[in-house]
Write a protein that holds these residues in place. Structure first.
Motif, PDB file in Angstrom:
ATOM      1  N   ARG A 156      34.510   0.366 -35.256  1.00 50.09           N
ATOM      2  CA  ARG A 156      33.518   0.425 -36.325  1.00 50.09           C
ATOM      3  C   ARG A 156      32.922  -0.950 -36.585  1.00 50.09           C
ATOM      4  O   ARG A 156      33.611  -1.957 -36.594  1.00 50.09           O
ATOM      5  N   GLY A 157      31.610  -0.973 -36.763  1.00 54.23           N
ATOM      6  CA  GLY A 157      30.931  -2.222 -37.062  1.00 54.23           C
ATOM      7  C   GLY A 157      30.592  -3.058 -35.858  1.00 54.23           C
ATOM      8  O   GLY A 157      30.245  -4.224 -35.991  1.00 54.23           O
ATOM      9  N   SER A 158      30.663  -2.474 -34.650  1.00 52.10           N
ATOM     10  CA  SER A 158      30.377  -3.244 -33.446  1.00 52.10           C
ATOM     11  C   SER A 158      29.517  -2.417 -32.497  1.00 52.10           C
ATOM     12  O   SER A 158      29.204  -1.254 -32.761  1.00 52.10           O
ATOM     13  N   TRP A 159      29.147  -3.037 -31.398  1.00 52.92           N
ATOM     14  CA  TRP A 159      28.305  -2.395 -30.391  1.00 52.92           C
ATOM     15  C   TRP A 159      28.553  -3.070 -29.055  1.00 52.92           C
ATOM     16  O   TRP A 159      29.147  -4.146 -28.995  1.00 52.92           O
ATOM     17  N   ILE A 160      28.088  -2.423 -28.000  1.00 46.25           N
ATOM     18  CA  ILE A 160      28.119  -3.038 -26.669  1.00 46.25           C
ATOM     19  C   ILE A 160      26.773  -2.810 -25.997  1.00 46.25           C
ATOM     20  O   ILE A 160      26.084  -1.825 -26.280  1.00 46.25           O
ATOM     21  N   PRO A 161      26.358  -3.709 -25.095  1.00 44.43           N
ATOM     22  CA  PRO A 161      25.121  -3.478 -24.338  1.00 44.43           C
ATOM     23  C   PRO A 161      25.382  -2.478 -23.221  1.00 44.43           C
ATOM     24  O   PRO A 161      26.487  -2.417 -22.678  1.00 44.43           O
ATOM     25  N   ALA A 162      24.384  -1.689 -22.906  1.00 45.50           N
ATOM     26  CA  ALA A 162      24.538  -0.668 -21.871  1.00 45.50           C
ATOM     27  C   ALA A 162      23.478  -0.837 -20.796  1.00 45.50           C
ATOM     28  O   ALA A 162      22.380  -1.346 -21.051  1.00 45.50           O
ATOM     29  N   ALA A 163      23.812  -0.413 -19.586  1.00 47.05           N
ATOM     30  CA  ALA A 163      22.854  -0.427 -18.489  1.00 47.05           C
ATOM     31  C   ALA A 163      21.653   0.457 -18.855  1.00 47.05           C
ATOM     32  O   ALA A 163      21.820   1.475 -19.528  1.00 47.05           O
ATOM     33  N   PRO A 164      20.440   0.027 -18.446  1.00 47.61           N
ATOM     34  CA  PRO A 164      20.106  -1.115 -17.595  1.00 47.61           C
ATOM     35  C   PRO A 164      19.635  -2.341 -18.367  1.00 47.61           C
ATOM     36  O   PRO A 164      18.764  -3.071 -17.893  1.00 47.61           O
ATOM     37  N   SER A 165      20.180  -2.579 -19.546  1.00 45.10           N
ATOM     38  CA  SER A 165      19.794  -3.755 -20.319  1.00 45.10           C
ATOM     39  C   SER A 165      20.033  -5.025 -19.508  1.00 45.10           C
ATOM     40  O   SER A 165      20.937  -5.081 -18.676  1.00 45.10           O
ATOM     41  N   ARG A 166      19.224  -6.047 -19.791  1.00 44.82           N
ATOM     42  CA  ARG A 166      19.342  -7.303 -19.073  1.00 44.82           C
ATOM     43  C   ARG A 166      19.861  -8.405 -19.987  1.00 44.82           C
ATOM     44  O   ARG A 166      19.646  -8.389 -21.193  1.00 44.82           O
ATOM     45  N   THR A 167      20.541  -9.356 -19.387  1.00 47.59           N
ATOM     46  CA  THR A 167      20.985 -10.563 -20.061  1.00 47.59           C
ATOM     47  C   THR A 167      20.449 -11.747 -19.255  1.00 47.59           C
ATOM     48  O   THR A 167      19.969 -11.558 -18.127  1.00 47.59           O
ATOM     49  N   PRO A 168      20.522 -12.964 -19.787  1.00 50.72           N
ATOM     50  CA  PRO A 168      20.049 -14.112 -18.996  1.00 50.72           C
ATOM     51  C   PRO A 168      20.761 -14.243 -17.654  1.00 50.72           C
ATOM     52  O   PRO A 168      20.188 -14.750 -16.688  1.00 50.72           O
ATOM     53  N   GLU A 169      22.021 -13.771 -17.567  1.00 55.50           N
ATOM     54  CA  GLU A 169      22.759 -13.874 -16.308  1.00 55.50           C
ATOM     55  C   GLU A 169      22.415 -12.753 -15.339  1.00 55.50           C
ATOM     56  O   GLU A 169      22.654 -12.873 -14.136  1.00 55.50           O
ATOM     57  N   GLY A 170      21.866 -11.659 -15.832  1.00 56.18           N
ATOM     58  CA  GLY A 170      21.551 -10.514 -14.984  1.00 56.18           C
ATOM     59  C   GLY A 170      21.720  -9.218 -15.746  1.00 56.18           C
ATOM     60  O   GLY A 170      22.047  -9.220 -16.944  1.00 56.18           O
ATOM     61  N   PRO A 171      21.542  -8.077 -15.073  1.00 57.99           N
ATOM     62  CA  PRO A 171      21.596  -6.791 -15.763  1.00 57.99           C
ATOM     63  C   PRO A 171      23.022  -6.322 -16.035  1.00 57.99           C
ATOM     64  O   PRO A 171      23.965  -6.693 -15.343  1.00 57.99           O
ATOM     65  N   VAL A 172      23.155  -5.506 -17.063  1.00 56.91           N
ATOM     66  CA  VAL A 172      24.398  -4.782 -17.313  1.00 56.91           C
ATOM     67  C   VAL A 172      24.431  -3.588 -16.358  1.00 56.91           C
ATOM     68  O   VAL A 172      23.398  -2.963 -16.093  1.00 56.91           O
ATOM     69  N   ARG A 173      25.606  -3.277 -15.827  1.00 57.88           N
ATOM     70  CA  ARG A 173      25.720  -2.147 -14.899  1.00 57.88           C
ATOM     71  C   ARG A 173      26.974  -1.353 -15.226  1.00 57.88           C
ATOM     72  O   ARG A 173      27.831  -1.798 -15.990  1.00 57.88           O
TER      73      ARG A 173
END
Length: 220
Positions: A156-173
């Motif tokens: 509760r109170g948190s989240w995670i990034p999911a594909a195909p979102s991008r970050t400066p290092e590269g995409p989430v997969r």
């Protein structure tokens, strides 16, 4: 001057927005609440809120906990014009246990080698080397995991990034996609047991490791 080793991203193409919207709709259709994240522009994230000082990934909406949704019309509206990152809200349908790649690889290897179908579930991976195991919600971390600086439970109170979102290092997969796991979530106790068993081969960090913005708060 120190040159960045990362290839800079230009303005997102319309295809990026369509791909992100399609993924957000797929998650929402399976009951996974989503919220739009800040857009990646160059090497920083922009949520569009005037004066926002956060450069790392974060929700685009200030009231994201209250407005996160699985409603198709709402999700379509959020991604109608902007290539928002796709953030999955934890603590509802699932929690996520975030670990370093050294531990994540060993756990996933144990699941596959021992054919542990009861431990098989979706696993997301960031280009920075953070592995996120999706599990049933509500169970705190075992003491062996909780004291480590590089292990975080998102509830509760948190989240995670999911594909195909991008970050400066590269995409989430997805190392294990929701489809591969048939959208099923393993019991957290089973996954935590495998993680604890794998700890003996993983060195504990001596310093706090960088984490995404969502880890500023452990799930309750």
């Amino acid at each position: 001057m120190q040159w960045s080793v990362h290839r800079p991203f230009g303005p997102p193409a319309p295809l990026d927005r369509l791909r992100l919207r399609r993924a957000a709709l797929r998650y929402a259709a399976h009951g996974w609440a989503v919220t739009p994240g800040a857009r990646l522009i160059g090497q920083r994230f922009d949520c569009g809120r005037p004066g926002c000082p956060i450069m790392a990934g974060h929700p685009a909406l200030e009231s994201w906990e209250d407005t996160a949704s699985t409603e198709i019309a709402q999700v379509q509206a959020w991604w109608r014009h902007d290539p928002h990152s796709v953030l999955l809200v934890t603590g509802r349908r699932f929690d996520a246990i975030e670990v370093p790649a050294s531990l994540g690889l060993r756990v996933l290897g144990a699941v596959r080698l021992n054919r542990r179908a009861d431990a098989r579930g979706p696993v997301a991976v960031t280009a920075a080397g953070r592995w996120m195991f999706l599990v049933g919600p509500g169970r705190p971390l075992r003491s062996e995991l909780d004291h480590r600086l590089d292990v975080v439970r998102h509830g509760r109170g948190s989240w995670i990034p999911a594909a195909p979102s991008r970050t400066p290092e590269g995409p989430v997969r997805w190392a294990v996609s929701p489809e591969q796991a048939q959208w099923l979530l393993p019991e957290p106790a089973i996954v935590q047991e495998l993680m604890t068993d794998a700890l003996g081969a993983v060195r504990e960090p001596q310093l706090t490791v960088p984490r995404q913005m969502s880890t500023a708060r452990r799930g309750g």
